[in-house]
Write an enzyme that holds these catalytic residues in place. Structure first.
Site, mmCIF file in Angstrom:
data_model
loop_
_atom_site.group_PDB
_atom_site.id
_atom_site.type_symbol
_atom_site.label_atom_id
_atom_site.label_comp_id
_atom_site.label_asym_id
_atom_site.label_seq_id
_atom_site.Cartn_x
_atom_site.Cartn_y
_atom_site.Cartn_z
ATOM 1 N N HIS A 121 12.748 13.428 -6.636
ATOM 2 C CA HIS A 121 13.821 13.212 -7.624
ATOM 3 C C HIS A 121 15.187 13.324 -6.949
ATOM 4 O O HIS A 121 16.104 12.547 -7.235
ATOM 5 C CB HIS A 121 13.768 14.286 -8.717
ATOM 6 C CG HIS A 121 12.514 14.271 -9.529
ATOM 7 N ND1 HIS A 121 11.604 15.299 -9.511
ATOM 8 C CD2 HIS A 121 12.021 13.360 -10.392
ATOM 9 C CE1 HIS A 121 10.606 15.018 -10.322
ATOM 10 N NE2 HIS A 121 10.829 13.849 -10.872
ATOM 11 N N GLY B 82 11.080 6.128 -8.810
ATOM 12 C CA GLY B 82 10.407 6.363 -7.531
ATOM 13 C C GLY B 82 9.327 5.311 -7.251
ATOM 14 O O GLY B 82 8.642 4.851 -8.169
ATOM 15 N N ASP C 193 5.338 5.871 -8.161
ATOM 16 C CA ASP C 193 4.810 5.297 -9.398
ATOM 17 C C ASP C 193 5.098 3.796 -9.378
ATOM 18 O O ASP C 193 5.895 3.285 -10.179
ATOM 19 C CB ASP C 193 5.456 5.981 -10.606
ATOM 20 C CG ASP C 193 5.122 7.458 -10.629
ATOM 21 O OD1 ASP C 193 3.933 7.798 -10.709
ATOM 22 O OD2 ASP C 193 6.047 8.282 -10.526
ATOM 23 N N MET D 120 5.568 13.361 -2.637
ATOM 24 C CA MET D 120 6.123 14.382 -3.535
ATOM 25 C C MET D 120 5.780 14.040 -4.981
ATOM 26 O O MET D 120 5.933 12.890 -5.400
ATOM 27 C CB MET D 120 7.644 14.419 -3.427
ATOM 28 C CG MET D 120 8.148 14.805 -2.074
ATOM 29 S SD MET D 120 8.089 16.597 -1.896
ATOM 30 C CE MET D 120 8.800 16.754 -0.267
HETATM 31 O O1 PAF Z 1 8.330 8.896 -13.764
HETATM 32 C C1 PAF Z 1 8.556 9.739 -14.657
HETATM 33 O O2 PAF Z 1 8.888 10.908 -14.408
HETATM 34 C C2 PAF Z 1 8.417 9.312 -16.116
HETATM 35 O O3 PAF Z 1 7.374 8.424 -16.286
HETATM 36 C C3 PAF Z 1 9.726 8.772 -16.713
HETATM 37 C C4 PAF Z 1 10.156 7.473 -16.028
HETATM 38 C C5 PAF Z 1 10.831 9.797 -16.590
HETATM 39 C C6 PAF Z 1 9.518 8.452 -18.199
HETATM 40 O O4 PAF Z 1 9.166 9.582 -18.911
#
Ligand code: PAF
Length: 294
Positions: free
Chosen positions: A38, A148, A151, A185
């Site tokens: 993040h 990210g 995903d 991560m």
């Molecule tokens: O990737 C994530 O943390 C979640 O899927 C997101 C994009 C914040 C949506 O809740």
């Protein structure tokens, strides 16, 4: 740094930033439990935009009934302290009722792309993701929104939704951030004990072997998949869920990688924790460097 709980307040702050102050807004949506992945998105947002907004919201709509919604790690005090250190301007941390008021009944689904790969194992997951991201983009109306690459399917779906529904935000997807061992991560790494954490490095090892084989000329999806399966099979604590080779934009399943970038993605159980990872082959950008540290 201001923490905002109400969507009306978030909307009016964002409107003022855009209209009266003419400032660009970078938005990083998160579910909290912040980690270096993040923070690298926030770093990128900080570099590209005048103002950085981060949302912290554990979205019930994207968890299946047997998934970890109630046990998902939540610690807004810790997250807010980290975000202040990273010079974030606004944290949007609404309650579930604020986002999904009584009578809520509008959902966003990206047809076709939502049911395969992660969507096959997690029905309804992506409907929940695209719905919350649509709401957040409507509230914040950022110039850029950051997601990210771990995903990967989520990022592909969101780009499609943004295009199809004409959201004005530009979607930015920086590379995966990895631990020293190569483990991508993830907030779910918190569920692993020491042995499991070591074992989880096998995901990146398997993808790296597939990438090496690809670079040495192996372009058959079946054979690359076999390389991944064999490598995962050697780790006693790992149990394969799926591995797949798909077009990196359309997610069409590929038999052979040719001139278009291909996404090799997998999900593996380490104990009861399900982890995902991926590598993009056939594209000479920083995105396909497995093991890259951002
Ligand atoms: O990737 C994530 O943390 C979640 O899927 C997101 C994009 C914040 C949506 O809740």
């Amino acid at each position: 740094m201001e923490i905002i709980n109400r969507r009306q307040r978030m909307m009016s702050v964002a409107r003022k930033l855009r209209r009266e102050e003419n400032r660009t807004i970078g938005f990083v949506p998160t579910m909290g439990a912040l980690h270096s992945g993040h923070l690298s998105l926030i770093h990128e947002a900080r570099a590209m935009c005048d103002v950085v907004v981060v949302s912290v919201f554990v979205n019930p709509a994207q968890f299946g009934p047997a998934e970890d919604f109630s046990s998902y790690p939540r610690d807004l005090t810790r997250d807010a302290a980290l975000l202040a250190e990273y010079n974030v301007d606004y944290v949007f941390a609404p309650t579930v009722e604020e986002i999904y008021p009584s009578g809520f009944s509008t959902y966003v689904t990206v047809e076709g792309l939502s049911n395969q790969l992660e969507g096959a194992s997690r029905p309804e997951h992506f409907r929940g993701v695209t719905t919350i991201v649509a709401i957040l983009l409507s509230v914040v109306k950022p110039d850029f929104a950051f997601f990210g690459q771990k995903d990967a399917q989520q990022a592909i779906l969101i780009k499609r939704m943004v295009r199809d529904l004409a959201f004005s935000a530009e979607i930015v997807v920086p590379p995966i951030v990895r631990e020293e061992s190569g483990l991508a991560m993830s907030s779910r790494n918190n569920y692993l004990n020491d042995d499991q954490r070591k074992a989880a490095a096998v995901l990146n090892r398997a993808l790296s072997k597939a990438r090496e084989a690809y670079e040495e000329g192996e372009h058959s999806a079946a054979r690359l998949i076999e390389i991944v399966r064999v490598t995962i099979g050697k780790e006693p604590l790992a149990r394969m869920d799926y591995v797949s080779v798909n077009d990196a934009e359309t997610l069409e399943k590929l038999e052979k990688i040719d001139d278009r970038p291909a996404l090799v993605s997998l999900a593996v159980f380490i104990g009861s924790t399900r982890l995902i990872d991926n590598v993009v082959l056939g594209k000479a950008t920083k995105h396909d460097v497995a093991g890259a540290k951002a």
